[in-house]
Design a protein around this motif. Structure first.
Motif, mmCIF file in Angstrom:
data_model
loop_
_atom_site.group_PDB
_atom_site.id
_atom_site.type_symbol
_atom_site.label_atom_id
_atom_site.label_comp_id
_atom_site.label_asym_id
_atom_site.label_seq_id
_atom_site.Cartn_x
_atom_site.Cartn_y
_atom_site.Cartn_z
ATOM 1 N N GLY A 176 0.777 -1.101 -0.120
ATOM 2 C CA GLY A 176 0.088 -0.087 0.053
ATOM 3 C C GLY A 176 0.796 1.495 0.021
ATOM 4 O O GLY A 176 2.070 1.415 -0.330
ATOM 5 N N ASP A 177 0.170 2.413 0.194
ATOM 6 C CA ASP A 177 0.609 3.448 0.298
ATOM 7 C C ASP A 177 1.921 3.606 1.760
ATOM 8 O O ASP A 177 1.514 3.577 2.640
ATOM 9 N N PRO A 178 3.213 3.669 1.436
ATOM 10 C CA PRO A 178 4.169 3.774 2.332
ATOM 11 C C PRO A 178 3.976 4.948 3.258
ATOM 12 O O PRO A 178 4.468 4.625 4.636
ATOM 13 N N SER A 179 3.285 5.780 3.011
ATOM 14 C CA SER A 179 3.402 7.128 4.053
ATOM 15 C C SER A 179 2.363 6.717 5.225
ATOM 16 O O SER A 179 2.478 7.427 6.072
ATOM 17 N N ILE A 180 1.794 5.735 5.183
ATOM 18 C CA ILE A 180 1.002 5.286 6.253
ATOM 19 C C ILE A 180 1.329 4.296 7.068
ATOM 20 O O ILE A 180 0.804 4.204 8.096
ATOM 21 N N LEU A 181 2.441 3.737 6.837
ATOM 22 C CA LEU A 181 3.029 2.666 7.735
ATOM 23 C C LEU A 181 3.551 3.391 9.112
ATOM 24 O O LEU A 181 4.082 4.271 8.837
#
Length: 189
Positions: A176-181
């Protein structure tokens, strides 16, 4: 999932790996595997389904919460869609402008459904309500199959996968979008 495996994995390989590949869907409650013919089948013995009484009560509570939050009209307009599956109920926020309410609704549902052994997980586009988490299902499946954690690959793409991706000893792949990890997963995936 089924379409991808049918398209990209030959029947011969699906048959060869039938005892080694399992798939968790619907908040982890539905478990699938390849059968002896290489087809993807639902595993009733390993899956955890919501019974009709739980579904009915939960849908009633969802309606109450949506009305209390002033969002009831969005259930009938299609901006928020209630999807009923074997092992979960999901609220999909098809209108991106309404996704700001996901956390508020998830918290209100948690309060209303407390004591019912239901798990409420959110992603950036939905709220899932199920009897188990993906991490619980993955752990149970690993134990039942007697698989070493270092032979397990788990893929996830959103908030509701974080607990599963954090399981000790497994290989985690975030698509997914790595910024939400969260920070605790950044070095693991």
């Amino acid at each position: 999932i089924e379409e991808a495996f049918i398209k990209y994995m030959s029947r011969k390989l699906r048959i060869q790996y039938r005892n080694q590949m399992h798939f968790l869907t619907e908040a982890g409650g539905s478990i699938w595997h390849f059968d002896s013919e290489g087809d993807i089948v639902y595993d009733q013995t390993k899956s955890v389904s919501l019974d009709e009484d739980i579904k009915r009560n939960t849908k009633e509570q969802i309606l109450v919460v949506m009305l209390e939050c002033g969002l009831g009209q969005h259930l009938t307009s299609g901006s928020i869609v209630l999807i009923e599956r074997r092992s979960e109920l999901s609220l999909f926020f098809t209108d991106p402008g309404l996704r700001v309410y996901i956390e508020q609704i998830a918290q209100a549902l948690q309060a209303r459904l407390s004591g019912q052994n239901l798990h409420i997980e959110r992603s950036s586009i939905a709220i899932d309500i199920a009897l188990c988490t993906k991490a619980e299902s993955a752990t149970r499946l690993i134990e039942e199959l007697g698989i070493s954690a270092d032979n397990v690959y788990i893929f996830g793409d959103n908030f509701n996968d974080f607990d599963m991706l954090a399981l000790p000893g497994i290989h985690s792949v975030f698509v997914g979008d790595p910024s939400i990890l969260p920070a605790y997963l950044k070095d693991r995936v």
